[in-house]
Design an enzyme around this catalytic site. Structure first.
Site, short mmCIF file in Angstrom:
data_model
loop_
_atom_site.label_atom_id
_atom_site.label_comp_id
_atom_site.label_asym_id
_atom_site.label_seq_id
_atom_site.Cartn_x
_atom_site.Cartn_y
_atom_site.Cartn_z
NE ARG A 221 33.63 12.18 -12.41
CZ ARG A 221 34.03 11.96 -13.57
NH1 ARG A 221 34.47 13.04 -14.09
NH2 ARG A 221 33.69 10.74 -14.36
CB SER B 240 37.42 10.19 -15.15
OG SER B 240 37.87 9.99 -16.41
CG ASP C 281 40.84 9.13 -19.00
OD1 ASP C 281 41.14 8.05 -19.25
OD2 ASP C 281 39.74 9.31 -18.51
CG ASP D 262 39.22 6.62 -15.61
OD1 ASP D 262 39.40 7.29 -16.57
OD2 ASP D 262 37.91 6.39 -15.20
NE ARG E 172 37.93 10.85 -21.15
CZ ARG E 172 37.90 12.38 -21.29
NH1 ARG E 172 36.76 12.73 -22.01
NH2 ARG E 172 39.01 13.25 -20.86
CB THR F 84 25.18 13.28 -24.22
OG1 THR F 84 24.83 14.22 -25.12
CG2 THR F 84 26.86 13.76 -24.11
CE LYS G 50 34.22 7.84 -20.81
NZ LYS G 50 33.05 7.88 -20.02
#
Length: 611
Positions: free
Chosen positions: A61, A163, A320, A322, A325, A399, A437
């Site tokens: 990213r 994202s 969001d 993409d 979420r 995480t 997700k």
């Protein structure tokens, strides 16, 4: 240097620029590099060529633009060549099974980069090696890529998206054959393979040839149909959905979500949500928001509030860009809007999905011992409290959904049922056809949940209160500081590891006694008999969790994708302790102490989260 270019005076930089100009066939990025050299724009050259983007478990990213530190045609080709070479080592049947590639709507006209362009280049690379490619012909939500990997049993998937990052960024997200994001050691293996395949292969640039190839398939219609079919297995109140009077607003925040959420609502026989007109079509400029991130709360939802008030809607769903979420807001009796936190939504959706499972299974508890829910270690422990009372299993992971997706796959392979997984950053996995997700299925399931509650004259806020009253209040407070200086970050965490002399962690913080410390950077956990952490550790990122005598838990960690030092705090009360104001005050005091004693924002020149 190339004959027509002067030296920059830095031999390493000269070498990097020369190689770049030999390889780069994009006139915009190559032209930009030539101009920088001509203008002796040393700081720009250093920024673009100082260090190659690091390929990690989240893939890549970075900003779009020229050079090895940015997302552009050449770095996409180099990355895909490395990924393809690595897959060739790992799968003998790669040429039979193939890969899927999806993309969002991001674009960067100055460098000629866009998600679609990058996806086509990635397809060219795979096709040049005889690998079948399922390339979506149009934008899709990120969850469609892992769904396709699992559904078609492919070797891998690539999603080109950044994202919710700022508009100039793009990303390259990678899924493994098990349908989940990659975890170590694949990231290191791919990164090494990229370094060995920097020179473009003869046909890597040939997107026209690739798009004509018999190895290329467009899965768009089939996968969209299959996805809408599959989510219907999680629709339990179809009659109620048909007749509901609840009005819902949806925004896709200039991203890909609009069409897909409308289709998911239709699959559940829900009334179509009102779409925020100014934000429903994809726009890479994100013109109506400062940050295209619904996690930032009210600023992103301003237009949604206005539309909801106009239409008399009481619930807002926001994806969001993409669409992996989901944020939710609900109008309160006072007329104010309440934006739920990711942890509150984790409690609500987790509770609802368990109720639906129970209703479907009847009251026979025979199989409850095989039921699991997951959340990340920085998310609320509310699912643990529900699991303890109801008798199913709860596990926490490191995480990030890469860990939950992989753990879910492991459990499924053992014949277990994984009902739900979530992380506090508004990410929810409500069904296992997508091991990541997914904001599209979560939106439809939330729509049904809201309709069900309305039929009982209840709201999400009512339901959340009764969940906390039954299972114990779990109050959370999360935020972050911005810090661009890596040395400062390292110093801050090293101070905590050597607080009262060498290798000794703090025993208290501003009067709050600390009962346990877990450091997942070093692998230390005072909770364990041998002081060794059970969860995997990573020296490349900072993460320390403190458990306090008052039932508080606080985790401090660095972000993998942004210049932030985050904190996640939670106070878990026993069922029956419902003095909410007292609990909130105690948590506020604990957070203030952590900020003052552990972060030291003035001394470390940290910038607080913008309000």
């Amino acid at each position: 240097m190339e004959n027509d270019l002067e030296s920059t005076g830095d031999s390493r930089l000269d070498q990097a620029v020369t190689q770049w100009l030999q390889y780069d066939k994009n006139p915009k990025t190559a032209g930009a590099v030539r101009s920088m050299v001509k203008d002796k724009a040393m700081s720009e050259l250093q920024r673009c060529f100082g260090a190659r983007m690091e390929f990690g478990t989240a893939g890549l990213r970075a900003a779009m633009g020229p050079g090895v530190s940015c997302m552009n045609d050449l770095t996409i080709i180099q990355t895909t060549q490395g990924f393809c070479a690595y897959l060739e080592q790992c799968f003998t049947d790669l040429k039979q099974r193939g890969v899927v590639i999806g993309f969002d709507a991001r674009a960067h006209p100055p460098s000629g980069g866009s998600s679609k362009r990058f996806a086509c280049l990635a397809a060219s690379v795979f096709i040049s090696r005889g690998v079948p490619v399922y390339l979506f012909s149009d934008i899709t939500p990120t969850p469609y890529v892992p769904f396709t990997v699992s559904h078609l049993k492919l070797c891998a998937g690539v999603m080109v998206t950044a994202s919710h990052n700022p508009k100039q960024d793009n990303g390259y997200k990678v899924y493994w054959a098990n349908g989940a994001q990659i975890i170590p050691p694949h990231d290191k293996g791919i990164a090494a393979a990229i370094e060995q395949n920097l020179e473009p292969w003869p046909e890597s640039w040939d997107t026209d040839g690739a798009l004509q190839s018999s190895l290329l398939t467009d899965p768009y219609q089939d996968i969209h149909g299959e996805y809408c079919q599959t989510i219907q297995q999680h629709c339990y109140h179809r009659e109620l959905n048909k007749n509901t009077k609840v009005k819902i607003v949806h925004t896709s925040v200039h991203g890909v979500g609009h069409f897909f959420v409308q289709a998911a609502f239709k699959a559940f026989d829900l009334q179509p949500p009102y779409a925020v007109e100014e934000q429903k079509d994809p726009d890479p400029e994100f013109p109506t928001v400062k940050y295209p991130n619904p996690e930032e709360g009210e600023g992103v939802l301003t237009l949604s509030f206005a539309l909801a008030d106009k239409e008399g809607a009481t619930v807002i769903l926001a994806n969001d860009p993409d669409a992996d979420r989901l944020a939710i807001a609900e109008k309160q009796k006072s007329g104010q809007w309440r934006v739920f936190s990711g942890n509150e939504l984790g409690a609500l959706l987790g509770w609802w999905i368990f109720q639906c499972w129970k209703q479907q299974k009847g009251e026979g508890k025979a199989s409850i011992k095989d039921v699991y829910m997951l959340s990340s270690t920085v998310s609320s422990k509310i699912l643990r409290a529900i699991a303890v009372k109801e008798g199913f299993h709860f596990e926490e992971t490191l995480t990030g959904f890469k860990w939950m997706g992989n753990r879910a796959r492991d459990l499924m392979d053992q014949g277990k049922t994984v009902l739900f997984a979530f992380e506090e950053a508004i990410g929810y996995m409500c069904f296992t056809a997508v091991l990541d997700k997914d904001g599209v299925s979560a939106a439809a399931i939330a729509g049904e949940f809201v309709s069900y509650l309305a039929s009982k004259n209840l709201t999400l806020s009512h339901q959340l209160k009764s969940i906390y009253e039954e299972y114990g209040y779990h109050i959370t407070k999360n935020s972050y500081f911005i810090c661009h200086n890596q040395d400062t970050i390292k110093r801050l965490f090293e101070r905590l590891r050597n607080y009262d002399g060498e290798n000794s962690y703090p025993k208290e913080c501003g009067g709050f006694a600390i009962t346990a410390v877990r450091d997942l950077t070093t692998g230390y956990d005072s909770h364990q008999p041998d002081n060794k952490a059970v969860l995997p550790t990573s020296k490349s990122s900072q993460m320390i969790t403190f458990t306090f005598a008052n039932g508080g838990v606080a985790t401090m960690r660095t972000s993998g994708t942004e210049p932030k030092i985050k904190y996640y705090t939670e106070l878990c009360a026993a069922p029956g302790n419902s003095d909410l104001n007292q609990l909130k005050t105690e948590l506020d005091n604990l957070v203030d102490a952590i900020v003052e004693h552990f972060y030291q924002p003035e001394k470390n020149s940290l910038t607080p989260r913008p309000q």
